[in-house]
Enzyme design. Sequence first.
Site, short mmCIF file in Angstrom:
data_model
loop_
_atom_site.label_atom_id
_atom_site.label_comp_id
_atom_site.label_asym_id
_atom_site.label_seq_id
_atom_site.Cartn_x
_atom_site.Cartn_y
_atom_site.Cartn_z
N GLU A 27 0.85 -1.20 0.00
CA GLU A 27 0.00 0.00 0.00
C GLU A 27 0.88 1.24 0.00
OE1 GLU A 27 -3.01 0.11 3.07
OE2 GLU A 27 -3.65 2.13 2.51
N ASN A 72 -6.73 1.65 2.69
CA ASN A 72 -7.43 2.93 2.86
C ASN A 72 -6.99 3.94 1.81
OD1 ASN A 72 -8.57 1.72 5.09
ND2 ASN A 72 -7.25 2.73 6.56
N ASN A 172 -12.11 -0.81 -1.16
CA ASN A 172 -11.51 -1.33 0.07
C ASN A 172 -12.33 -0.91 1.28
OD1 ASN A 172 -9.14 -2.36 1.74
ND2 ASN A 172 -9.28 -0.25 2.46
N GLU A 173 -12.65 -1.86 2.13
CA GLU A 173 -13.29 -1.60 3.43
C GLU A 173 -14.34 -0.50 3.37
OE1 GLU A 173 -10.32 -1.13 6.54
OE2 GLU A 173 -9.84 -3.26 6.45
N TYR A 244 -7.19 -8.53 11.75
CA TYR A 244 -5.90 -8.28 12.40
C TYR A 244 -5.98 -8.81 13.83
CZ TYR A 244 -4.78 -5.36 8.41
OH TYR A 244 -4.52 -4.92 7.14
N GLU A 292 -6.71 -9.06 3.59
CA GLU A 292 -5.86 -8.44 4.62
C GLU A 292 -5.92 -9.31 5.86
OE1 GLU A 292 -6.25 -4.23 5.53
OE2 GLU A 292 -6.74 -3.78 3.44
N GLN A 351 1.20 -6.26 5.69
CA GLN A 351 1.58 -5.92 4.33
C GLN A 351 2.94 -6.56 4.03
OE1 GLN A 351 0.89 -1.74 3.49
NE2 GLN A 351 -1.18 -1.82 4.32
O1 AHR Z 1 -3.28 -2.60 6.27
C1 AHR Z 1 -3.47 -1.40 6.93
C2 AHR Z 1 -4.90 -0.87 6.76
O2 AHR Z 1 -5.77 -1.71 7.44
C3 AHR Z 1 -5.44 -0.84 5.35
O3 AHR Z 1 -5.09 0.31 4.68
C4 AHR Z 1 -6.91 -0.91 5.57
O4 AHR Z 1 -7.59 -1.51 4.51
C5 AHR Z 1 -7.07 -1.64 6.88
O5 AHR Z 1 -7.92 -0.96 7.74
#
Ligand code: AHR
Length: 516
Positions: A27, A72, A172-173, A244, A292, A351
């Site tokens: 990213e 993001n 994305n999201e 996450y 992700e 990432q």
């Molecule tokens: O990977 C970091 C961020 O986490 C990304 O930009 C977003 O998609 C997620 O909230």
Amino acid sequence: MRNVDVLLHRDFVIGTTDPRLFGAFVEHLGRCVYGGIFEPDHPTADKNGFRQDVLALVRELAPTIMRYPGGNFVSGYNWEDGVGPVAGRPRRLDLAWMSTETNAFGTNEFIDWCRAAAIEPMLAVNLGTRDADAARNLVEYCNHPGGTALSDLRREHGWARPHDVKFWCLGNEMDGPWQMEAKTPEEYGRIAVEAAKMMKWIDPTIELAACGSSGRRMPTFGRWEDAVLEHTFDHVEFISLHTYLNNYAGDTAAFIASCDLMDNFIDEVVAIADTVAARRRSDKRIMLSFDEWNVWYRTRRGRDARVKPGWPVAPPILEEIYNMEDALAFGGACISLLNHADRVKAACLAQLVNVIAPIMTETGGPAWRQTIFHPFAHFSNFGRGRVLRAVIDSPTYTASYLDPNGPQDLYFRLPAVPYLKLAAVHDEEAGLLTLFALNRSLTEDMPLQVRIEGFSRLEVAQSLQLCDADLKAVNTKEAPDRIAPRPLTAVRASGNRLDATLSPASWTVIRMAVSA
Ligand code: AHR
């Protein structure tokens, strides 16, 4: 600990791993691109500005597909800013990470980097501040051979051959209030289906992923997937998931159990996707793109870790330093993905470099492997093939896991966490059966007995273990191999049985030569 028993049979198969299960993510965020994969002034940089020391580590890590440019970031990105002569590219404020984006690196440079790394590109389009029109234009710019304004523009920019990007993310999201122009499921479903139609009219060979929830904790989770798929079902192949893992609570046992929540999340999204299919009397199966996933918490809360004042270029943000216990939770996530090989057909470790990443660099200096590098390299290099369904008899423990990142803090109760988490992958071509095992006991050795049916020969070819008495130990520039896999000697195969002793709090990989 009492013996832990596992039963495997050559013919009891969950699914075959798709090569795109082993992806990662680049990213425009912090030092992922600038100072990560791209640093023209670095002593190892090639003529394109690609750091060769990073590329060497990427090849060893072996990701297969790379998501780009966000995240993001993509929800405010004008792809046109990042193509054409570099001197003419605009500097812009990036509202995702409060940085200045120079646009010195863009889509064409990314494609070149992917080709150099032998990795398939996965592009995301901006469905935040932009629309379906910008998305279809990017597909035309990238994939159309020539003879139109946009494809000829690419040729004029120096890329005569089409990029032939096959995998595209529709934004994305888009459920997250932190996203530029976040949307309701209805708003997103409408724009996603219109973008999808036009993108596929330009190139019918592409595959599309619609945005699912940005986490299982999101208040709209479930309703979001259902509504989005109602709109997009006929036009997409994938729905996305993000997770996450964290140890905010400082509870290691719960942290390394939390990867089991990924299994639940996957099962739930599969159920919703199949419900939408059932309502339509359709036998189409939407696949999952876990685009992700990682451990991320130290640099997540607190504004200073996420953004820096003054709109800097490529600030050092989200530079999570991973320790031994992070590698265990991370390894558990790899096992969850393998054990859903039937429906999770793409996934991206978020990432790649510096930003919540397996590879760290110093700008102008060296690059090294973080602790999580090792389980990922095992997962990708050894996880190709048929995933066997393991029947596991293991003692269990109870954990409560805190997931506080969304608009509400959630506690998940995990009433019976097996100390052993395991996946088994049979690579028929290579004649190898690989076991990926996590011993979640923090204090006890695990005596493991695996009965393996359906093979005539079984011979241990390689066994590696990642563990350390200090679960907080990390790799640094000065000690880059503090946490690294070491050979495991306590392993023996005889007849159709494998016996091993797994150290407490360990990640183990056992590879066996097998014949049918
Ligand atoms: O990977 C970091 C961020 O986490 C990304 O930009 C977003 O998609 C997620 O909230």
